[in-house]
Design an enzyme around this catalytic site. Structure first.
Site, short mmCIF file in Angstrom:
data_model
loop_
_atom_site.label_atom_id
_atom_site.label_comp_id
_atom_site.label_asym_id
_atom_site.label_seq_id
_atom_site.Cartn_x
_atom_site.Cartn_y
_atom_site.Cartn_z
N LYS A 124 -15.21 -29.61 52.01
CA LYS A 124 -14.92 -28.22 52.41
C LYS A 124 -15.87 -27.26 51.68
O LYS A 124 -16.43 -26.36 52.28
CB LYS A 124 -13.47 -27.88 52.05
CG LYS A 124 -13.16 -26.41 51.99
CD LYS A 124 -11.72 -26.12 51.63
CE LYS A 124 -11.48 -26.05 50.16
NZ LYS A 124 -11.76 -24.76 49.52
N ASN A 125 -16.08 -27.51 50.37
CA ASN A 125 -16.83 -26.54 49.57
C ASN A 125 -18.34 -26.68 49.72
O ASN A 125 -19.09 -25.91 49.12
CB ASN A 125 -16.41 -26.64 48.09
CG ASN A 125 -15.00 -26.09 47.92
OD1 ASN A 125 -14.43 -25.50 48.84
ND2 ASN A 125 -14.41 -26.32 46.76
N CYS B 62 -6.16 -14.48 43.64
CA CYS B 62 -5.32 -15.46 44.32
C CYS B 62 -4.44 -16.10 43.24
O CYS B 62 -4.47 -15.71 42.08
CB CYS B 62 -6.19 -16.50 45.03
SG CYS B 62 -6.99 -17.60 43.89
N ARG C 223 -10.38 -13.96 40.00
CA ARG C 223 -11.50 -14.34 40.87
C ARG C 223 -12.50 -13.20 41.12
O ARG C 223 -12.71 -12.80 42.24
CB ARG C 223 -10.98 -14.89 42.20
CG ARG C 223 -9.87 -15.89 42.13
CD ARG C 223 -10.27 -17.21 41.48
NE ARG C 223 -11.26 -17.95 42.21
CZ ARG C 223 -10.98 -18.76 43.24
NH1 ARG C 223 -9.77 -18.87 43.69
NH2 ARG C 223 -11.96 -19.43 43.84
N ASP D 152 -10.70 -28.50 39.98
CA ASP D 152 -9.98 -28.76 41.23
C ASP D 152 -9.23 -30.09 41.20
O ASP D 152 -8.52 -30.41 42.14
CB ASP D 152 -10.95 -28.75 42.42
CG ASP D 152 -11.45 -27.35 42.71
OD1 ASP D 152 -12.39 -27.20 43.50
OD2 ASP D 152 -10.91 -26.41 42.12
N ARG E 216 -5.44 -25.89 54.21
CA ARG E 216 -6.72 -25.19 54.02
C ARG E 216 -7.81 -26.16 53.59
O ARG E 216 -8.98 -25.92 53.83
CB ARG E 216 -6.57 -24.10 52.95
CG ARG E 216 -5.59 -23.03 53.33
CD ARG E 216 -5.66 -21.90 52.36
NE ARG E 216 -7.04 -21.52 52.11
CZ ARG E 216 -7.39 -20.54 51.30
NH1 ARG E 216 -6.47 -19.87 50.65
NH2 ARG E 216 -8.66 -20.24 51.12
C1 EPZ Z 1 -15.56 -22.47 43.74
O1 EPZ Z 1 -14.88 -21.25 43.64
C2 EPZ Z 1 -14.68 -23.37 44.60
N1 EPZ Z 1 -14.54 -22.79 45.93
C3 EPZ Z 1 -13.31 -23.54 43.94
O2 EPZ Z 1 -12.58 -24.46 44.73
C4 EPZ Z 1 -13.53 -24.14 42.55
O3 EPZ Z 1 -12.26 -24.22 41.90
C5 EPZ Z 1 -14.46 -23.25 41.73
O4 EPZ Z 1 -15.71 -23.08 42.44
C6 EPZ Z 1 -14.79 -23.85 40.36
O5 EPZ Z 1 -15.34 -25.12 40.53
C7 EPZ Z 1 -15.55 -22.91 46.81
O6 EPZ Z 1 -16.58 -23.50 46.53
C8 EPZ Z 1 -15.32 -22.30 48.17
P1 EPZ Z 1 -16.58 -19.79 40.40
P2 EPZ Z 1 -15.65 -19.95 43.03
O7 EPZ Z 1 -17.28 -18.57 40.86
O8 EPZ Z 1 -17.08 -20.01 43.38
C9 EPZ Z 1 -15.69 -16.66 36.97
C10 EPZ Z 1 -10.76 -25.20 45.98
O9 EPZ Z 1 -9.64 -25.57 45.61
N2 EPZ Z 1 -16.51 -15.75 37.78
O10 EPZ Z 1 -17.39 -21.00 40.10
O11 EPZ Z 1 -14.85 -18.75 43.42
C11 EPZ Z 1 -14.38 -17.02 37.67
O12 EPZ Z 1 -13.39 -16.05 37.39
C12 EPZ Z 1 -11.39 -23.97 45.36
O13 EPZ Z 1 -11.47 -25.80 46.83
C13 EPZ Z 1 -16.76 -14.47 37.27
O14 EPZ Z 1 -16.32 -14.12 36.19
O15 EPZ Z 1 -15.49 -20.19 41.47
C14 EPZ Z 1 -14.04 -18.36 37.08
O16 EPZ Z 1 -13.41 -18.18 35.82
C15 EPZ Z 1 -10.43 -23.28 44.42
N3 EPZ Z 1 -17.51 -13.61 38.01
C16 EPZ Z 1 -15.42 -19.00 36.84
O17 EPZ Z 1 -16.37 -17.92 36.87
C17 EPZ Z 1 -18.05 -13.96 39.23
O18 EPZ Z 1 -18.76 -13.14 39.85
C18 EPZ Z 1 -15.82 -20.02 37.89
O19 EPZ Z 1 -15.65 -19.40 39.16
C19 EPZ Z 1 -17.78 -15.26 39.72
C20 EPZ Z 1 -17.01 -16.14 38.98
#
Ligand code: EPZ
Length: 425
Positions: free
Chosen positions: A22-23, A116, A121, A304, A396
């Site tokens: 999915k990702n 969420c 996020r 995850d 999802r």
């Molecule tokens: C991706 O989300 C995945 N989703 C998530 O999978 C996964 O849990 C996550 O990466 C971590 O591996 C998709 O790929 C669609 P991040 P993403 O930006 O990109 C902080 C699932 O279950 N951050 O890597 O939204 C954030 O708060 C989903 O399939 C900032 O501070 O995660 C977090 O603490 C859930 N500022 C950390 O970075 C930003 O601008 C990692 O978040 C962006 C992120």
């Protein structure tokens, strides 16, 4: 809302086929915005989030034919650069259209994705990177508005590795004037899959999968075909299903080398694994041992898979400490597992699990995609019947989950809304 009913205590046996990731599918579909010409994407998982992304591309004006695991997309006909709130609120990953719209059309209006169940996020790193590339970025009435005549290459450092942030910036940089370097980039396999697809379409990208990605912008890209990589989190989820029920399962069409940290931890817990090129055989007849886990950005242990491992550790002997370092509130599943008899204490970012406890079935509430998966796994192991409410969370990200688990011998069924017997919660 549908619910899933499981009668637990049956060791799972047999083979299951892993679906596309999915990702990886979500950024790859969003990246079709970067050019006209046909893109044929195969091995798409049949999950709600992928359907939602297809719908969003259609709303933007792209030609989208999406049947089963295959989509044919031509974004040459895009006529809008607005991603509406009522769609973005159902899927945060819609923010992935921001970079491509801005790079191809010079503007984008995308609703702020909002928080969420697992945390606030933020997308500040996405926006800071685009601003460094010369975009004018503002927030108005809950929408991100970004404008740029043509993005310029820039040196970007991400304070924390962000998966969709890295993907957004890599897509935007592929059409920028000049070279962009993303430092402290996320290294997930899904980023490599996206980069491979972009390079097939004429992008110039080196370093995807490392923490420094260099993108030399080009004037335009063209369409191409792509087969999405297998889903490493779905793979991990079915491995835990075999382990928590003390069964023996074989996973086909998977990519073991995307799961080194998980496989190492499962072995440490006493699970027997035989790994081939695209198959994994698991045998969990022996006793499980409690272990400590710390979630980290890839190649560390995946956040995850945290909920699934908390569920597994309830069946393991001794105390396990699972530390969640990526998201601020990703223990929603713990309360529900406690209702099934699990002994778990939350201490800040740590879940301390004492096992083994014999879980008993109960009605439980799903809260987010991976927490729901953790509850399904607990239900497979628990004595008696577990009813999981709000299974739209599962839909999802997991393709045909009940069917795949039934194929492994589980007693599991979906009750359509309204068909549930009176008197249940
Ligand atoms: C991706 O989300 C995945 N989703 C998530 O999978 C996964 O849990 C996550 O990466 C971590 O591996 C998709 O790929 C669609 P991040 P993403 O930006 O990109 C902080 C699932 O279950 N951050 O890597 O939204 C954030 O708060 C989903 O399939 C900032 O501070 O995660 C977090 O603490 C859930 N500022 C950390 O970075 C930003 O601008 C990692 O978040 C962006 C992120």
């Amino acid at each position: 809302m549908d619910r899933i009913v499981i009668t637990g205590g049956i060791p799972l046996h047999g083979e299951v086929e892993i679906s596309g990731a999915k990702n990886a599918a979500l950024p790859i579909l969003a990246s079709t915005i970067l050019s006209g010409g046909e893109c044929v994407i195969t091995n798409l998982p049949r999950v709600v989030d992928v359907l939602t992304m297809g719908k969003l591309l259609g709303i933007l004006g792209a030609k989208v034919q999406h049947e089963g695991n295959r989509a044919v997309i031509d974004a040459g006909t895009i006529s809008s650069t607005q991603a509406p709130y009522d769609l973005v609120k159902t899927m945060r990953a819609s923010v992935l259209v921001l970079g491509p719209l801005l790079a191809r059309w010079g503007e984008a209006t995308v609703s702020m994705p909002g928080g969420c169940a697992i945390g606030s996020r933020p997308v500040n790193l996405h926006l800071a990177g685009l601003a460094k590339m010369g975009a004018e970025v503002s927030m108005e009435h809950g929408y991100i508005r970004a404008k740029a005549k043509r993005l310029r290459g820039a040196q970007i450092y991400c304070d924390t590795p962000t998966v969709t942030g890295t993907e957004n910036l890599m897509m935007a940089a592929s059409l920028a004037e000049g070279t962009t370097v993303i430092e402290n980039a996320a290294k997930e396999p899904e980023i490599v899959d996206l980069a491979n697809f972009l390079v097939k379409r004429g992008a110039r990208i080196v370093g995807a999968g490392t923490d420094v990605i260099t993108i030399e912008g080009v004037r335009e890209l063209h369409g191409s075909d792509h087969d999405v990589i297998p889903d490493r989190i779905e793979t991990g989820t079915y491995l835990v299903a075999g382990a928590i029920t003390r069964g023996a399962v074989t996973l086909n069409r998977c990519r073991p080398n995307h799961l080194d940290a998980l496989l190492m931890k499962l072995r440490e817990a006493g699970v027997e694994l035989k790994v081939e090129q695209d198959r994994i055989h698991l045998n969990a007849a022996s006793r499980l041992k409690g272990i400590d886990i710390r979630t980290l950005p890839y190649p560390g242990f995946p956040t995850d898979m945290q909920a699934q491992m908390v569920a597994l550790m309830t069946a393991a002997e001794g105390t396990s400490v699972i530390t969640e370092t990526v998201f601020e509130s990703r223990f929603m599943h713990v309360e529900e597992l406690r209702r099934m008899g699990a002994e778990i204490k939350i201490e800040g970012t740590r879940a301390v699990v004492t096992g083994p406890t014999k879980l008993t079935g109960a009605p439980v509430m799903a809260s987010d995609l991976r927490a729901s998966a953790g509850l399904v796994l607990a239900g497979l192991a628990a004595e008696g019947t577990t009813e999981i409410l709000r299974v739209y969370h599962l839909d999802r990200g997991y393709e045909r989950m009940e069917e795949k688990l039934r194929g492994l011998g589980a007693t599991i069924a979906r009750q359509k809304e309204g068909a549930a017997q009176a008197g249940t919660r």
